[in-house]
Design a protein around this motif. Structure first.
Motif, short mmCIF file in Angstrom:
data_model
loop_
_atom_site.label_atom_id
_atom_site.label_comp_id
_atom_site.label_asym_id
_atom_site.label_seq_id
_atom_site.Cartn_x
_atom_site.Cartn_y
_atom_site.Cartn_z
N HIS A 73 0.79 -1.23 0.00
CA HIS A 73 0.00 0.00 0.00
C HIS A 73 0.83 1.29 0.00
O HIS A 73 0.59 2.17 0.82
CB HIS A 73 -0.97 -0.01 1.18
N ASP A 74 1.78 1.39 -0.90
CA ASP A 74 2.44 2.69 -1.09
C ASP A 74 1.42 3.63 -1.73
O ASP A 74 0.48 3.19 -2.39
CB ASP A 74 3.67 2.53 -1.99
N SER A 87 7.15 7.44 -4.42
CA SER A 87 5.82 7.97 -4.07
C SER A 87 5.67 8.15 -2.56
O SER A 87 4.77 8.84 -2.10
CB SER A 87 4.72 7.05 -4.61
N ARG A 88 6.55 7.53 -1.79
CA ARG A 88 6.49 7.70 -0.32
C ARG A 88 7.19 8.98 0.14
O ARG A 88 7.16 9.34 1.31
CB ARG A 88 7.11 6.49 0.38
N ASN A 89 7.88 9.64 -0.78
CA ASN A 89 8.62 10.85 -0.41
C ASN A 89 8.23 12.04 -1.27
O ASN A 89 8.97 12.47 -2.14
CB ASN A 89 10.13 10.59 -0.53
N LEU A 90 7.05 12.56 -0.99
CA LEU A 90 6.57 13.72 -1.74
C LEU A 90 7.24 14.99 -1.25
O LEU A 90 7.64 15.09 -0.09
CB LEU A 90 5.06 13.83 -1.59
N SER A 91 7.31 15.97 -2.12
CA SER A 91 7.75 17.31 -1.71
C SER A 91 6.62 17.94 -0.89
O SER A 91 5.47 17.51 -0.98
CB SER A 91 8.02 18.16 -2.94
N TYR A 141 -0.16 9.29 5.43
CA TYR A 141 0.37 10.62 5.72
C TYR A 141 0.07 11.08 7.13
O TYR A 141 0.33 12.23 7.47
CB TYR A 141 -0.17 11.62 4.69
N LYS A 142 -0.49 10.18 7.94
CA LYS A 142 -0.83 10.52 9.33
C LYS A 142 -1.63 11.82 9.41
O LYS A 142 -1.34 12.70 10.21
CB LYS A 142 0.44 10.66 10.18
N ILE A 143 -2.60 11.94 8.51
CA ILE A 143 -3.43 13.14 8.57
C ILE A 143 -4.83 12.82 9.10
O ILE A 143 -5.30 11.69 9.02
CB ILE A 143 -3.58 13.82 7.19
N ASP A 144 -5.44 13.85 9.66
CA ASP A 144 -6.82 13.76 10.15
C ASP A 144 -7.70 14.22 8.99
O ASP A 144 -7.78 15.41 8.68
CB ASP A 144 -6.95 14.69 11.37
N LEU A 145 -8.34 13.27 8.33
CA LEU A 145 -9.09 13.57 7.10
C LEU A 145 -10.12 14.67 7.32
O LEU A 145 -10.22 15.61 6.51
CB LEU A 145 -9.76 12.29 6.57
N LEU A 146 -10.87 14.59 8.42
CA LEU A 146 -11.90 15.60 8.66
C LEU A 146 -11.31 16.99 8.84
O LEU A 146 -11.88 17.99 8.39
CB LEU A 146 -12.75 15.23 9.88
N GLY A 189 -8.21 11.48 -10.63
CA GLY A 189 -7.13 11.65 -11.60
C GLY A 189 -6.14 12.72 -11.15
O GLY A 189 -4.93 12.57 -11.32
N GLU A 190 -6.67 13.78 -10.56
CA GLU A 190 -5.78 14.86 -10.08
C GLU A 190 -4.93 14.39 -8.90
O GLU A 190 -3.77 14.76 -8.75
CB GLU A 190 -6.61 16.09 -9.70
N LEU A 191 -5.53 13.56 -8.04
CA LEU A 191 -4.76 12.95 -6.95
C LEU A 191 -3.62 12.12 -7.53
O LEU A 191 -2.46 12.24 -7.12
CB LEU A 191 -5.69 12.07 -6.11
N LEU A 192 -3.96 11.27 -8.49
CA LEU A 192 -2.98 10.36 -9.09
C LEU A 192 -1.82 11.13 -9.74
O LEU A 192 -0.67 10.66 -9.75
CB LEU A 192 -3.69 9.49 -10.13
N GLU A 193 -2.12 12.30 -10.27
CA GLU A 193 -1.11 13.09 -10.97
C GLU A 193 0.11 13.39 -10.08
O GLU A 193 1.22 13.55 -10.58
CB GLU A 193 -1.73 14.39 -11.50
N ASN A 194 -0.12 13.46 -8.78
CA ASN A 194 1.00 13.72 -7.85
C ASN A 194 2.01 12.58 -7.82
O ASN A 194 3.11 12.75 -7.31
CB ASN A 194 0.46 13.97 -6.44
N PHE A 195 1.61 11.42 -8.29
CA PHE A 195 2.50 10.26 -8.21
C PHE A 195 3.04 9.84 -9.58
O PHE A 195 3.84 8.90 -9.68
CB PHE A 195 1.76 9.09 -7.55
N LEU A 196 2.61 10.56 -10.60
CA LEU A 196 3.00 10.19 -11.96
C LEU A 196 4.51 10.34 -12.18
O LEU A 196 5.10 11.29 -11.70
CB LEU A 196 2.23 11.06 -12.97
#
Lengths: 121, 121, 121, 121
Positions: free
Chosen positions: A24-25, B52-56, A81-86, B38-45
């Protein structure tokens, strides 16, 4: 009614039992969410917008399951990302409210191109 | 921390002020959710799964906003069908647990085709 | 008019000059195609099916560019697997014709659930 | 080898026999293309980018069919707008070449955020 925290713990506890976190990456999770969104959309394909309000019981059952699946992937990504979705949703609502004052946005979402992006928020 | 019900009421109350419900038939909402995915996925393209585990920080900020947007559309769709999203998630977890007993699902999600579908749950 | 082979060679030659093949594994290409499909769909969001037939010139220009982008990614993926895209399409048409005889499929695509899957073909 | 025009005529002639054009407004076609792109992506889910280069024969067969389906929907949409798809692709290649000169784009697609958008082209 179960509260959000209890449900999210259940989701993660099932994942732990299956040892699925290793797969689950976030890249794969975002793919999965996108695929599920496509499966949700499939229930409305070839329908007019009017017809989309009148699903058959089978289609409605499927829609509910897809919504649940999408929520499950939101939970996995929030955990990553250890975030609180709400809390993130609350922040986004505040952003939307200041960016799109009601007097401008009212009634206009579909007809005015400049408001199109806004409508997505 | 805000609870789910309070947040969902906030989301719907902003929509009412803008009179957007008229555009929010389920076909369009499902499209919007799919576009957001799709916009979420774009961050990992163009990233590997490891990358993908180390985003800016910018990418991470964007990911959080997309997750919030997706939750907002889940809320609109739940309102359309007058469903309790968490209750649907609970039902889906129960379905998953009975369909995919831990002793079979453990560790296998990615390597065995027959488990692929399961992994999406 | 340029023929397909010439166009596909142009697409691949531009990629070679940029040395992008190193990033173009099929997982990423399939993600890119899916993201582009979402961008295409965005042009129709909040419209009725009737409205979708009457795009503004700007929207139409954007639609054409998205169709071109999607074709470019089809070309990259065909190159990855060394397949002749048109030959695959011909095979698929034959599959569709034998699976869905006209007398059954005629007029029914949207109204009968059992034909829904077929309609996608 | 069949040429593009012949194939596109075959695709449209099958559609005419089934009288499917009545359901094929661009909003629904763009939805269908997006759903198919999700099905393509599903073949790579839970894989690393490396693993995505080594599909099983069954997965490869499925990928080829999804690519063919996507091409079929490109054809329907091109017909809707009476556009010559290859001519649009040629225009887009020219846009890309002038926007992204090779000396800047070379090797950089995945590592530099500013080039991310470009990579999609």
């Amino acid at each position: 009614m179960a509260d959000l925290e209890t449900i999210q713990k259940k989701i993660l506890s099932f994942r732990n039992e299956c040892d699925w976190a290793q797969f689950h990456d976030p890249k794969n999770l975002a793919e999965a969410l996108s695929i599920e969104a496509g499966e949700l959309l499939e229930n409305f394909l070839w329908k007019t917008t009017e017809q989309s309000r009148n699903l058959s019981p089978d289609e409605l059952k499927n829609v509910k399951e897809e919504l649940a699946d999408i929520f499950i992937f939101l939970t996995y990504l929030s955990e990553e990302y250890k975030i609180d979705l709400l809390a993130e949703v609350e922040k986004k609502i505040a952003v939307n409210e200041s960016k799109y004052p009601v007097e401008k946005a009212k009634d206009r979402v579909a007809s005015i191109p400049i408001y199109k992006k806004r409508a997505l928020l």
